[in-house]
Design an enzyme around this catalytic site. Sequence first.
Site, PDB file in Angstrom:
ATOM      1  N   SER A   1      44.725  29.055  36.595  1.00 42.12           N
ATOM      2  CA  SER A   1      43.672  30.010  36.433  1.00 42.12           C
ATOM      3  C   SER A   1      42.676  29.870  35.000  1.00 42.12           C
ATOM      4  CB  SER A   1      44.573  31.443  36.405  1.00 42.12           C
ATOM      5  OG  SER A   1      43.490  32.693  36.435  1.00 42.12           O
TER       6      SER A   1
ATOM      7  N   ASP B   1      45.473  33.026  47.856  1.00 38.99           N
ATOM      8  CA  ASP B   1      45.113  33.522  46.529  1.00 38.99           C
ATOM      9  C   ASP B   1      43.930  34.388  46.640  1.00 38.99           C
ATOM     10  OD1 ASP B   1      43.895  33.590  43.897  1.00 38.99           O
ATOM     11  OD2 ASP B   1      44.514  31.457  43.534  1.00 38.99           O
TER      12      ASP B   1
ATOM     13  N   HIS C   1      48.093  33.507  44.102  1.00 38.09           N
ATOM     14  CA  HIS C   1      47.515  33.171  42.732  1.00 38.09           C
ATOM     15  C   HIS C   1      48.669  33.004  41.932  1.00 38.09           C
ATOM     16  CE1 HIS C   1      44.503  32.734  39.732  1.00 38.09           C
ATOM     17  NE2 HIS C   1      45.114  33.408  39.079  1.00 38.09           N
TER      18      HIS C   1
END
Length: 478
Positions: free
Chosen positions: A48, A147, A184
Amino acid sequence: MDTAKLRQCLAAALLCAGAFTPSPLTAEPAALRGYNAPIGESSISGISSGAFMAVQFGTAWSSVIKGVGVVAGGPYWCAKADAIAWSLWYLGGPASRAEGACLKGPASELTLSDFTAKADAEASAGGIDPLDNLGGQKIYLFHGYNDSKVARAATDAAADFYRHYLGDANRGNLFYQTTLGAGHSFVVAKPAGGLNACNANQSPFINQCGYDQAGIILQHIYGRLNPPNPGQLAGTVKIFDQSIYTKPLPPDSLSLDDRGYVFVPKDCEQESARCRIHVALHGCKQDEGEVKRQFVDDAGYNAWADNNHLIVLYPQTKVSRFWPTNWYACWDWWGYVDYLDSYVTKSGPQVKAIKAMLDALTAGAAPPDETPASFPAAPDGLAVIDTSDTAADLVWSPVAGATTYRVSRASADGAFQTIREVAGPSFGDSGLTPQTTYRWHVSAIANGAAGPTSVDTAATTRATPAPCGSPGSCPVSK
């Protein structure tokens, strides 16, 4: 005064004195020790915001970074932050773009020429290393189709950025995994307490998918490694003072924590042991303040590092609610520290801090042993460590003296054909057919001569995931 009252007074006096006497544990900040670890063997990965930072750092310092792992991240300078963009704060500025196109797409808002033009301009101005170095980096990219935080368009744009600089000659340096149903998250193979199901999109953003992401990243960068330590680790997680590496600024002014972590294998404590450094960057809401040491302890890097002379550096961000504004402890990939575009260059405050940590860890590096090139042996340990629907990730053990490696591929029962020569003991073979079995072998090349081929290895590509418009609820394929 009676004896009891005298004791109370003495105790109070001692407590007060102790409050002003430096503790031997805190009198001197804990600095990172220098190890016999060549800086040119260093690598970096992140998830991320950590993935965006890994791309920035690996591009800015491409002369010393040999590989980059990008999990749910996007391209260099995605937020397009600079002084002019920040002057338009009333329109949202780079923060709005970061939360918009860079996380949600669409692809039409992520124009490759914008990112490469910025990189080219910074390289020409000396703000980052020459971009020719990117052609030699090993690149791993990952996007889980569940995600719901970062759209695939962002990671596709990162893949396009790297392919631009790798060129056709080095395209095998890149492997891109898109066929796992992860949310995610950073993905691990074995169940562990407090971690999530594969399709989750929530804290601590470490998901159990039967997929050893840390091991795949490290082997794609360095080649075949020893298996991870399955039990009690011999190495140690150490705490260090990050303020030493942000001077003259305090860590708070960079949205960095006062302390970070580093995992050091027992073998690397010996001066004669030659080791390598991998920098692992957590994502937003994955800092110590939010998840304690879960990313440090559970992401899976340490077990691999313990058996492979790898030191893992875990820098830490922290929440900053005022100045700079960073509510979720993200790494700076939209210029929130100084509202300029330095964040993607060597002079970026957080980039400088990470580089100072890397310099400290590699300060004890000894000159490398020169291995004379000779007629090479056959590579050992050839294995396919990962497959997508259209690609396979091959690794093998390095061969002393080899300059390049020749990779050959065949269908399940067909004849072998040479497909590429590659530098370094890994290869991302792309353009394959889904659910199809292939075979490979590899030979090492030295002084222009190819040695004997390795033992063959085979693997079958995965199926292409069915389209799903609701990430987080898509079926997870086995």
